[in-house]
Design a protein around this motif. Structure first.
Motif, PDB file in Angstrom:
ATOM      1  N   LEU A 112       9.419  81.014 -73.121  1.00 59.05           N
ATOM      2  CA  LEU A 112      10.756  80.674 -73.732  1.00 59.05           C
ATOM      3  C   LEU A 112      11.840  80.749 -72.698  1.00 59.05           C
ATOM      4  CD1 LEU A 112      10.453  82.774 -77.006  1.00 59.05           C
ATOM      5  CD2 LEU A 112      10.357  80.392 -76.731  1.00 59.05           C
ATOM      6  N   ASN A 113      11.824  81.551 -71.652  1.00 59.72           N
ATOM      7  CA  ASN A 113      12.812  81.559 -70.725  1.00 59.72           C
ATOM      8  C   ASN A 113      12.665  80.233 -69.959  1.00 59.72           C
ATOM      9  OD1 ASN A 113      14.801  82.876 -69.364  1.00 59.72           O
ATOM     10  ND2 ASN A 113      13.526  83.501 -67.666  1.00 59.72           N
ATOM     11  N   GLY A 114      11.296  79.888 -69.687  1.00 63.20           N
ATOM     12  CA  GLY A 114      11.464  78.482 -68.738  1.00 63.20           C
ATOM     13  C   GLY A 114      11.877  77.234 -69.560  1.00 63.20           C
ATOM     14  N   LEU A 115      11.598  77.506 -70.910  1.00 62.18           N
ATOM     15  CA  LEU A 115      12.134  76.365 -71.907  1.00 62.18           C
ATOM     16  C   LEU A 115      13.851  76.468 -71.798  1.00 62.18           C
ATOM     17  CD1 LEU A 115      11.729  74.272 -74.028  1.00 62.18           C
ATOM     18  CD2 LEU A 115      11.820  76.139 -75.541  1.00 62.18           C
ATOM     19  N   PHE A 116      14.123  77.499 -72.083  1.00 63.02           N
ATOM     20  CA  PHE A 116      15.723  77.594 -72.154  1.00 63.02           C
ATOM     21  C   PHE A 116      16.420  77.425 -70.889  1.00 63.02           C
ATOM     22  CE2 PHE A 116      14.822  80.855 -75.853  1.00 63.02           C
ATOM     23  CZ  PHE A 116      14.716  79.911 -76.733  1.00 63.02           C
ATOM     24  N   ALA A 117      15.812  77.759 -69.786  1.00 62.50           N
ATOM     25  CA  ALA A 117      16.519  77.523 -68.452  1.00 62.50           C
ATOM     26  C   ALA A 117      16.465  75.937 -68.207  1.00 62.50           C
ATOM     27  CB  ALA A 117      15.533  78.182 -67.381  1.00 62.50           C
ATOM     28  N   GLY A 118      15.446  75.162 -68.680  1.00 61.09           N
ATOM     29  CA  GLY A 118      15.423  73.794 -68.463  1.00 61.09           C
ATOM     30  C   GLY A 118      16.554  73.068 -69.459  1.00 61.09           C
ATOM     31  N   LEU A 119      16.540  73.840 -70.714  1.00 63.65           N
ATOM     32  CA  LEU A 119      17.652  73.263 -71.319  1.00 63.65           C
ATOM     33  C   LEU A 119      19.073  73.357 -70.949  1.00 63.65           C
ATOM     34  CD1 LEU A 119      16.403  74.175 -75.055  1.00 63.65           C
ATOM     35  CD2 LEU A 119      16.560  72.013 -74.502  1.00 63.65           C
ATOM     36  N   GLY A 120      19.306  74.615 -70.469  1.00 66.42           N
ATOM     37  CA  GLY A 120      20.688  74.916 -69.669  1.00 66.42           C
ATOM     38  C   GLY A 120      20.923  73.831 -68.344  1.00 66.42           C
ATOM     39  N   PHE A 121      19.903  73.845 -67.906  1.00 65.30           N
ATOM     40  CA  PHE A 121      20.084  72.764 -66.706  1.00 65.30           C
ATOM     41  C   PHE A 121      20.433  71.406 -67.153  1.00 65.30           C
ATOM     42  CE2 PHE A 121      18.016  69.467 -63.909  1.00 65.30           C
ATOM     43  CZ  PHE A 121      18.460  69.837 -62.873  1.00 65.30           C
ATOM     44  N   THR A 122      19.496  71.064 -68.331  1.00 62.77           N
ATOM     45  CA  THR A 122      19.909  69.603 -68.845  1.00 62.77           C
ATOM     46  C   THR A 122      21.238  69.468 -69.403  1.00 62.77           C
ATOM     47  OG1 THR A 122      17.479  69.362 -69.242  1.00 62.77           O
ATOM     48  CG2 THR A 122      18.949  67.817 -70.195  1.00 62.77           C
ATOM     49  N   LEU A 123      21.764  70.577 -70.026  1.00 66.19           N
ATOM     50  CA  LEU A 123      23.041  70.397 -70.527  1.00 66.19           C
ATOM     51  C   LEU A 123      24.093  70.189 -69.676  1.00 66.19           C
ATOM     52  CD1 LEU A 123      24.792  71.132 -73.023  1.00 66.19           C
ATOM     53  CD2 LEU A 123      24.955  73.422 -72.014  1.00 66.19           C
ATOM     54  N   VAL A 124      24.131  71.056 -68.394  1.00 62.96           N
ATOM     55  CA  VAL A 124      25.193  70.946 -67.643  1.00 62.96           C
ATOM     56  C   VAL A 124      24.878  69.570 -66.713  1.00 62.96           C
ATOM     57  CG1 VAL A 124      25.672  73.095 -67.256  1.00 62.96           C
ATOM     58  CG2 VAL A 124      24.149  72.287 -65.856  1.00 62.96           C
ATOM     59  N   LEU A 125      23.887  69.280 -66.528  1.00 65.66           N
ATOM     60  CA  LEU A 125      23.592  67.888 -65.776  1.00 65.66           C
ATOM     61  C   LEU A 125      24.061  66.795 -66.820  1.00 65.66           C
ATOM     62  CD1 LEU A 125      21.954  66.723 -63.275  1.00 65.66           C
ATOM     63  CD2 LEU A 125      20.153  66.324 -64.917  1.00 65.66           C
ATOM     64  N   VAL A 126      23.817  66.533 -67.970  1.00 70.75           N
ATOM     65  CA  VAL A 126      24.363  65.609 -68.587  1.00 70.75           C
ATOM     66  C   VAL A 126      25.771  65.694 -68.869  1.00 70.75           C
ATOM     67  CG1 VAL A 126      24.309  64.690 -71.064  1.00 70.75           C
ATOM     68  CG2 VAL A 126      22.068  65.354 -70.192  1.00 70.75           C
ATOM     69  N   LEU A 127      26.430  66.914 -68.980  1.00 70.44           N
ATOM     70  CA  LEU A 127      27.664  67.161 -68.987  1.00 70.44           C
ATOM     71  C   LEU A 127      28.520  66.428 -67.664  1.00 70.44           C
ATOM     72  CD1 LEU A 127      28.504  70.525 -70.592  1.00 70.44           C
ATOM     73  CD2 LEU A 127      28.891  68.186 -71.608  1.00 70.44           C
ATOM     74  N   MET A 128      27.711  66.937 -66.764  1.00 67.20           N
ATOM     75  CA  MET A 128      28.277  66.334 -65.229  1.00 67.20           C
ATOM     76  C   MET A 128      28.397  64.853 -65.276  1.00 67.20           C
ATOM     77  SD  MET A 128      29.584  67.525 -62.332  1.00 67.20           S
ATOM     78  CE  MET A 128      29.537  67.376 -60.789  1.00 67.20           C
ATOM     79  N   ALA A 129      27.341  64.220 -65.853  1.00 66.70           N
ATOM     80  CA  ALA A 129      27.021  62.941 -65.501  1.00 66.70           C
ATOM     81  C   ALA A 129      27.973  62.240 -66.220  1.00 66.70           C
ATOM     82  CB  ALA A 129      25.685  62.448 -66.081  1.00 66.70           C
ATOM     83  N   GLY A 130      28.263  62.609 -67.636  1.00 68.88           N
ATOM     84  CA  GLY A 130      29.278  62.065 -68.592  1.00 68.88           C
ATOM     85  C   GLY A 130      30.692  61.969 -67.819  1.00 68.88           C
ATOM     86  N   ILE A 131      31.117  63.325 -67.075  1.00 73.28           N
ATOM     87  CA  ILE A 131      32.339  63.268 -66.371  1.00 73.28           C
ATOM     88  C   ILE A 131      32.282  62.107 -65.210  1.00 73.28           C
ATOM     89  CG2 ILE A 131      33.998  64.836 -65.070  1.00 73.28           C
ATOM     90  CD1 ILE A 131      32.841  66.988 -66.842  1.00 73.28           C
ATOM     91  N   ARG A 132      31.180  62.357 -64.495  1.00 73.42           N
ATOM     92  CA  ARG A 132      31.321  61.367 -63.051  1.00 73.42           C
ATOM     93  C   ARG A 132      31.386  60.098 -63.665  1.00 73.42           C
ATOM     94  NH1 ARG A 132      27.341  63.496 -58.551  1.00 73.42           N
ATOM     95  NH2 ARG A 132      28.522  62.101 -57.382  1.00 73.42           N
TER      96      ARG A 132
END
Lengths: 206, 195, 195
Positions: free
Chosen positions: B138-158
């Motif tokens: 679960l930690n692996g899964l959530f860590a990946g989700l957290g990574f994806t969340l901020v990556l997508v947010l960042m891409a949206g801003i950029r």
């Protein structure tokens, strides 16, 4: 096919050499690391209870811990985890001058370990943080004298952070770390009290 | 019931409070490097979620059933990185054979994941925090989700940043860093959550 | 003459952090103080120099197909050596660098130099290349760590240098400060280069 066998063999060879070298280095550093840990604890012990000359190790079996086991963490063997270890500090006349124990609790991002010196009347003498990896600038400030000195002479009932109505001033922006330290000390004092009571009872019975 | 509550708490803690990129500084290279376009950020994110979950599973098994019983904990770093590297290779081959469409979308990101320190980071953190098998997955899964969340947010801003007027010397990486700093500031707000 | 060039290029002109933006995770994560910065820089330099030496020595015996896994094993071995010896002799710094010591394995600078330089050049040049890149990395860490420690704690290398009335700008030492300082420094580098 033969080519792939050769590739596998070369990789295996590199891996084997690496493991061999590392095993050698590990056998050299392991006792040093172990020793360092013991030394830090010993030094901290005499620091928090300077009046003691000799320390006697005691361990008692505790009743089941109050907190429920975490379903997502590895459950330790039941024999070890319910044990509470503390040291009785004596001066050179063999009089009991206090106790020490290590208080442990998970703070914000690490398990904080505190060496606690206890007076014979079960108030805190002095504490020293011996292990933590909290946020630098916030929780990591728990090692500072201005925070740890607050604990001196407090009794069990007084051990509470300001957010919970007590008199210990939490570190700025690090209530969770402060609370973990305070509560872990409180639990340890509880354990020592139980241990001493049990001992007295036993002596009376005998 | 208690288990579900704990899983929820772990999800909040790993995705928001201790976000891998913004609070733990793991996986910064892809965070800055692959966040120029929204769809490539999504692709990278999906691939990372997949590999992180798998890597957590396998490294936990290796640590518990091979390294610890044999007293070889000092080989942890080598064993984990090799596991991750072979896992990425394997996933690449399987996806290529079975799902060519998916491979087309994720393929280019997979080799990059081996050197994504968030993957090795989550594998080591699982062991350090003494998580059990389910906790580690679960930690692996959530860590990946957290990574994806901020990556997508960042891409949206950029994507929008491209159209903004940025001082010439701050264009590109520097302004991306400032944006990341502002996001980290926002995520700092989660640190007060008491769970 | 050539060797000094191999050495000095890593310091400024091809500085791995400021110019090539490699190894961002440890750069931002451990620079809360100058002491940590030096510890991390030295550890990475050691790994960089020795992995460069070994890669340049064995490059002719390793078939093309297993080049990367072999390099990873070599790098991971030196990382473990650093990990163990630091734990034994510098336990304080080891504790504050924590997870980021094993993560040197996936630091792009090291695999990058092994692949781009050591696998194509002789041992002596590889040593100088590794030293230069490692010290360039250390230098960058010290600059960032120095600024963050000065602003965020009013200290330099653990000594109080600000006047007693200085109120530390706490944010500089927290996660957002890392991104902001890094972004501004990169912008500054661009500005001086343009002139």
């Amino acid at each position: 096919m033969k080519y792939y066998l050769k590739l596998g063999f070369i990789l295996l060879l590199i891996g084997a050499i690496a493991s061999g070298v590392l095993a050698l280095i590990n056998s050299y550093t392991e006792p040093i690391i172990e020793n360092n840990k013991l030394k830090t604890e010993e030094e901290a012990r005499s620091l928090v209870l300077p009046q003691a000359e000799i320390f006697e190790k005691k361990s008692i079996a505790m009743e089941r811990a109050e907190s429920k086991p975490d379903p997502l963490k590895i459950q330790k063997e039941t024999s070890g985890s319910n044990e509470f270890v503390f040291y009785i500090g004596k001066n050179n006349q063999q009089e009991i001058v206090g106790y020490t124990f290590v208080a442990k609790k998970y703070g914000y991002s690490s398990t904080i370990e505190t060496m606690v010196g206890v007076n014979p009347d079960l108030s805190v003498n002095k504490i020293k943080i011996i292990n933590q990896a909290e946020t630098p600038g916030l929780g990591a400030n728990c090692e500072e004298e201005s925070f740890t000195s607050q604990f001196s002479q407090l009794t069990k009932a007084e051990l509470q952070v300001d957010k919970d109505g007590g008199q210990i001033q939490s570190l700025t922006g690090a209530t969770i770390s402060s609370r973990a330290i305070t509560n872990s000390i409180k639990e340890g004092l509880n354990n020592i009290e139980t241990a001493l009571n049990n001992q007295n009872k036993k002596e009376v019975a005998e | 019931m208690e288990l579900i509550g704990r899983i929820f708490a772990l999800a909040i803690a790993t995705i928001f409070v201790h976000n891998f990129v913004l609070a733990r500084f793991l996986g910064l290279c892809p965070y800055i490097g692959v966040s120029k376009k929204l769809d490539s950020a999504l692709g990278m994110g999906m691939a990372v979620i997949f590999v992180m979950t798998l890597a957590s599973t396998f490294t936990w098994l290796i640590q518990t059933f091979v390294l610890v019983p044999l007293g070889l904990e000092f080989l942890q770093t080598i064993a984990f990185i090799l596991t991750i590297a072979s896992l990425v290779q394997l996933v690449e081959m399987v996806i290529q054979k079975t799902a060519p469409a998916l491979y087309k979308a994720l393929g280019v990101y997979l080799p990059l994941i081996t050197t994504n320190c968030a993957v090795l980071g989550v594998a080591i953190l699982n062991i350090n925090e003494e998580l059990n098998f389910i906790g580690a997955i679960l930690n692996g899964l959530f860590a990946g989700l957290g990574f994806t969340l901020v990556l997508v947010l960042m891409a949206g801003i950029r994507e929008r940043l491209d159209k903004a007027e940025v001082p010439a010397s701050m264009k590109g990486m520097p302004i991306a860093m400032i944006v990341a700093g502002s996001m980290a500031l926002a995520f700092l707000g989660f640190s007060g959550l008491n769970i | 003459m050539k060797l000094t060039k191999e050495f000095s290029k890593g310091l400024i002109k091809e500085n791995p952090v400021f110019v090539m933006a490699l190894g961002l995770c440890p750069t931002l994560a451990v620079t809360t103080s100058v002491q940590n910065a030096i510890g991390m820089g030295m550890a990475a330099t050691f790994v960089l120099v020795f992995s460069n030496i070994f890669v340049s020595l064995v490059k002719n015996f390793i078939p093309e197909k297993i080049r990367i896994p072999s390099y990873i094993v070599i790098i991971a071995s030196f990382v473990t050596i650093v990990d163990l010896t630091m734990n034994a002799f510098l336990p304080e710094i080891h504790k504050s660098l924590g997870l980021f010591i094993p993560l040197i394995v996936v630091n792009c600078i090291i695999l990058g130099r092994a692949e781009a330089f050591a696998s194509k050049n002789n041992t002596i040049s590889s040593i100088f290349d590794g030293l230069g890149m490692g010290l360039g990395f250390t230098l960058a860490l010290i600059v960032i760590g120095g600024i963050r420690e000065l602003l965020g704690a009013g200290q330099f290398f653990g000594m109080n240098v600000m006047s007693a009335g200085y109120k530390p700008i706490l944010i500089a030492i927290l996660a957002p400060g890392a991104f902001l300082v890094m972004g501004l420094l990169m912008g500054l580098m661009n500005l001086t280069k343009r002139k």
